[in-house]
Scaffold this motif. Structure first.
Motif, PDB file in Angstrom:
ATOM      1  N   ASP A   1      -8.275  -6.391  -0.273  1.00 28.40           N
ATOM      2  CA  ASP A   1      -9.546  -6.283  -0.995  1.00 28.40           C
ATOM      3  C   ASP A   1     -10.038  -7.621  -1.529  1.00 28.40           C
ATOM      4  OD1 ASP A   1      -9.865  -3.345  -0.901  1.00 28.40           O
ATOM      5  OD2 ASP A   1      -8.039  -3.350  -2.105  1.00 28.40           O
TER       6      ASP A   1
ATOM      7  N   THR B   1     -15.598  -0.955  -4.142  1.00 27.46           N
ATOM      8  CA  THR B   1     -16.940  -0.870  -3.567  1.00 27.46           C
ATOM      9  C   THR B   1     -17.765  -2.139  -3.752  1.00 27.46           C
ATOM     10  OG1 THR B   1     -17.804   0.125  -5.608  1.00 27.46           O
ATOM     11  CG2 THR B   1     -17.003   1.636  -3.893  1.00 27.46           C
TER      12      THR B   1
ATOM     13  N   ARG C   1       0.834  -1.204   0.000  1.00 26.94           N
ATOM     14  CA  ARG C   1       0.000   0.000   0.000  1.00 26.94           C
ATOM     15  C   ARG C   1       0.867   1.252   0.000  1.00 26.94           C
ATOM     16  NH1 ARG C   1      -5.560   0.051  -1.161  1.00 26.94           N
ATOM     17  NH2 ARG C   1      -6.532  -1.792  -0.255  1.00 26.94           N
TER      18      ARG C   1
ATOM     19  N   LYS D   1     -16.331  -3.376   6.236  1.00 29.26           N
ATOM     20  CA  LYS D   1     -15.721  -3.853   5.000  1.00 29.26           C
ATOM     21  C   LYS D   1     -15.919  -5.349   4.854  1.00 29.26           C
ATOM     22  CE  LYS D   1     -11.387  -3.943   2.371  1.00 29.26           C
ATOM     23  NZ  LYS D   1      -9.978  -3.476   2.306  1.00 29.26           N
TER      24      LYS D   1
ATOM     25  N   LEU E   1     -14.803   0.014  -8.640  1.00 28.04           N
ATOM     26  CA  LEU E   1     -14.006   0.995  -7.923  1.00 28.04           C
ATOM     27  C   LEU E   1     -14.735   2.339  -7.865  1.00 28.04           C
ATOM     28  CD1 LEU E   1     -10.626   0.326  -9.783  1.00 28.04           C
ATOM     29  CD2 LEU E   1     -11.479  -0.826  -7.733  1.00 28.04           C
TER      30      LEU E   1
ATOM     31  N   ASP F   1      -3.389   0.861  -5.141  1.00 30.15           N
ATOM     32  CA  ASP F   1      -4.764   1.306  -4.891  1.00 30.15           C
ATOM     33  C   ASP F   1      -5.636   0.162  -4.404  1.00 30.15           C
ATOM     34  OD1 ASP F   1      -4.448   4.033  -6.029  1.00 30.15           O
ATOM     35  OD2 ASP F   1      -4.204   2.957  -7.924  1.00 30.15           O
ATOM     36  N   VAL F   2      -5.358  -1.035  -4.917  1.00 32.15           N
ATOM     37  CA  VAL F   2      -6.125  -2.243  -4.607  1.00 32.15           C
ATOM     38  C   VAL F   2      -5.112  -3.323  -4.248  1.00 32.15           C
ATOM     39  CG1 VAL F   2      -7.684  -4.001  -5.548  1.00 32.15           C
ATOM     40  CG2 VAL F   2      -7.952  -1.604  -6.218  1.00 32.15           C
TER      41      VAL F   2
ATOM     42  N   GLU G   1      -8.120   9.039  -5.381  1.00 33.18           N
ATOM     43  CA  GLU G   1      -7.778   7.725  -4.834  1.00 33.18           C
ATOM     44  C   GLU G   1      -8.913   6.735  -5.072  1.00 33.18           C
ATOM     45  OE1 GLU G   1      -6.583   7.895  -0.795  1.00 33.18           O
ATOM     46  OE2 GLU G   1      -4.805   9.152  -1.192  1.00 33.18           O
ATOM     47  N   TYR G   2      -8.532   5.500  -5.450  1.00 33.51           N
ATOM     48  CA  TYR G   2      -9.510   4.456  -5.698  1.00 33.51           C
ATOM     49  C   TYR G   2      -9.799   3.667  -4.417  1.00 33.51           C
ATOM     50  CZ  TYR G   2      -9.014   4.886 -10.797  1.00 33.51           C
ATOM     51  OH  TYR G   2      -9.017   5.327 -12.095  1.00 33.51           O
ATOM     52  N   ARG G   3     -11.025   3.195  -4.313  1.00 31.14           N
ATOM     53  CA  ARG G   3     -11.359   2.174  -3.318  1.00 31.14           C
ATOM     54  C   ARG G   3     -12.349   1.213  -3.965  1.00 31.14           C
ATOM     55  NH1 ARG G   3     -16.048   2.641   0.033  1.00 31.14           N
ATOM     56  NH2 ARG G   3     -17.410   4.357  -0.630  1.00 31.14           N
TER      57      ARG G   3
END
Length: 592
Positions: free
Chosen positions: A275, A330, A232, A299, A320, A237-238, A326-328
């Motif tokens: 993730d 979903t 990270r 999460k 995403l 990002d993932v 910034e990506y997360r």
């Protein structure tokens, strides 16, 4: 476009997501995007859809192999866009078929790839498909570290193993992680996907002879807790964890000595920043599961496990949301794509044809003539001649090896398990294919010194395989297994006589032991011929892992069987078959 080929498709959130406020955007201007993770696991050398033990393709509905995977991956790339797809493998690719055996050990006409300098066929196959990362599985260590290093050099993708340490230096023995760049289908900046590779610590036991003093295998959860924050911090990002480990469940070795074997769900639950976890090792078909994070409230982590041997791939569309650059993740849609729904890729098949032909030539080699048909069909409930062939070869090799040593006068007892119920030596010509079909694992022969009492405990452990049979009830061979022990842990002995009473509870089933008509006392010593997997602790059998090692020539058991057949030119039960054990219920024989 691929929905018709999917067995499983589902959507689930990884964390609560705000309702969208327009195409490609979420709340407060968040932008949505998607990329696809395609996963395989436990390929075990299945390059083409070909059963080398039966000399035919696998039956309809049981298709498998990378030749189908190649077509499935190409279909996903065409559907999602090549730059939006990552392809990963979860380990155990270097062992499992005669093709990988020929690559590792050579044949009568060719040497092993470590001697010839040829590229390993599994590297050729994975490179042709375009894999982006692979983790080592426990079977990557079966043929020794020289082969593994050669394979690592051949493979275009990084070969990962974050919890594998070089004993001499204390440094990682393999690359712990990689970051791969992928273009999301919804547009926007590239996504940096961190991939951390972890493998079951069981290799410390199962391949002790290859790794002892050279490699150490750490706790997978602890390694993930170390390296996920690192990847990270490096810009991922993932984060995807390739976990060559079952989702959960008991270890097949003593996990008070080594870290546990099956921890993929624990990684998902206990490691922040993960993730997706790709699980494997257990050969189960579990394409989609969601694990609640215990360290990131709200999460949920996707755990995906495709089916073994390339019988399926999972295609996980990861959704995403990009907020302030910034990506997360979903959510995700998961499709399981079955090999049988995709044709074998002709270009891939042509590429692998030379190795396929080399393997066919190897397995078609006639090694002996059998006086009669010998079958393993009844081997789980009756002493059979085909298993006695294995025992006789093992006992003979150990006896020869002990000549002139202090243990030369001890009786030699052999251990073997019925790996395949459909193994058969036909009457007439017997080929390497037939022998390899009987002994499918790449084990080596070892021997230890044990006592009569220890051998009795060992047999009681094996006898747990069977279900109880009340006295007087007819025994059905098809329902004899209690369902908790695999066939490869049903150890049978030769060179010692005994009965297993299925009317008795597990732990009290094995009667008195005798050798050549003489009772075997608790303190009497013997030599037990056993494979390296068992001697290293595989299956959790008592005493054998700690017993003194008296024989270890690094001889491949399958090759010993082939050598015996070639040397004698004939396989005749009259030369080796004997009834050493039988199943009873309250003293009455169950099957004659």
């Amino acid at each position: 476009a691929l929905a018709a080929a999917a067995l499983v498709a589902g959507t689930a959130p990884m964390a609560a997501a705000a309702p969208g406020d327009g195409p490609g955007r979420g709340a407060e201007g968040a932008r949505s995007a998607t990329f696809t993770l395609v996963s395989t696991t436990d390929l075990h050398g299945n390059v083409l859809d070909w059963d080398y033990f039966r000399s035919q393709p696998y039956a309809a509905g049981s298709e498998q192999g990378l030749s189908h995977v190649a077509s499935a991956v190409e279909a996903v790339r065409e559907d999602r866009g090549e730059r939006s797809v990552l392809v990963v493998d979860n380990g155990d690719s270097l062992q499992g078929t005669p093709l990988t055996y020929v690559a590792a050990r050579g044949s009568a006409t060719t040497g092993p790839v470590t001697a010839t300098g040829e590229e390993h066929p599994m590297a050729t196959a994975l490179d042709a498909i375009g894999y982006d990362a692979q983790v080592v599985g426990n079977h990557e260590f079966n043929y020794g570290l020289d082969l593994l290093r050669a394979y690592e050099q051949d493979l275009d993708a990084p070969l990962l193993g974050a919890n594998v340490t070089d004993v001499a230096t204390g440094e990682p023995a393999l690359q712990p992680w990689t970051i791969q760049r992928v273009r999301p289908t919804g547009g926007g900046k590239p996504v940096q996907v961190g991939i951390v590779g972890l493998t079951t610590p069981g290799s410390q036991v199962w391949d002790k002879q290859n790794v002892e003093g050279r490699l150490a295998f750490g706790d997978m959860v602890e390694a993930a807790q170390r390296y996920v924050p690192e990847v990270r911090a490096a810009g991922a990002d993932v984060v995807v964890v390739l976990s060559h480990s079952g989702r959960s469940g008991a270890s097949s070795y003593d996990d008070t000595v080594l870290p546990p074997e099956n921890v993929s769900d624990a990684i998902a639950a206990q490691v922040p920043g993960v993730d997706v976890v790709v699980a494997g090792h257990s050969h189960r078909d579990l394409p989609e599961a969601w694990v609640d994070s215990a360290v990131e409230p709200g999460k949920r982590v996707l755990v995906t496990q495709p089916y073994r041997y390339g019988a399926s791939v999972t295609a996980s569309d990861l959704h995403l949301e990009r907020v302030r650059g910034e990506y997360r993740v979903t959510g995700a849609d998961v499709e399981e794509l079955r090999a049988g729904d995709f044709p074998e890729d002709p270009a891939f098949t042509a590429l692998m044809q030379p190795w396929h032909q080399r393997t066919l030539d190897y397995v078609d080699t006639v090694v002996a003539t059998s006086a009669t048909e010998l079958s393993a069909r009844d081997a789980r409930w009756r002493d059979t001649a085909i298993m006695d062939f294995v025992h006789d070869v093992q006992r003979d090799a150990v006896r020869q090896g002990l000549a002139g040593t202090p243990d030369a006068d001890l009786p030699v007892v052999s251990v073997a398990a019925p790996f395949r119920a459909d193994a058969v030596f036909p009457a007439g010509e017997v080929t390497i294919r037939d022998v390899a079909g009987l002994y499918i694992y790449d084990n080596t022969l070892q021997a230890v010194r044990m006592t009569g009492a220890e051998l009795h405990d060992y047999l009681e452990h094996s006898a747990r395989y069977y279900a109880s049979v009340p006295p007087g009830d007819p025994a059905d061979p098809t329902s004899l297994s209690a369902g908790t022990t695999p066939d490869y842990n049903l150890d049978q002995l030769a060179g010692v006589s005994y009965e297993i009473d299925l009317a008795q509870p597990a732990g009290s089933r094995v009667g008195p032991l005798s050798i050549d008509g003489q009772a075997l006392g608790d303190d009497d010593e013997l030599v037990l011929a056993v494979n390296n997997y068992r001697r290293s602790g595989g299956g959790g059998f008592p005493h054998v892992a700690s017993a003194p090692l008296v024989y270890d020539r690094q001889q491949d058991i399958r090759q010993l069987l082939i050598d015996r057949a070639q040397e004698t030119g004939s396989i005749d039960p009259a030369d080796f078959a004997a009834v050493d054990w039988r199943l009873v219920a309250d003293g009455e024989p169950l099957f004659g």
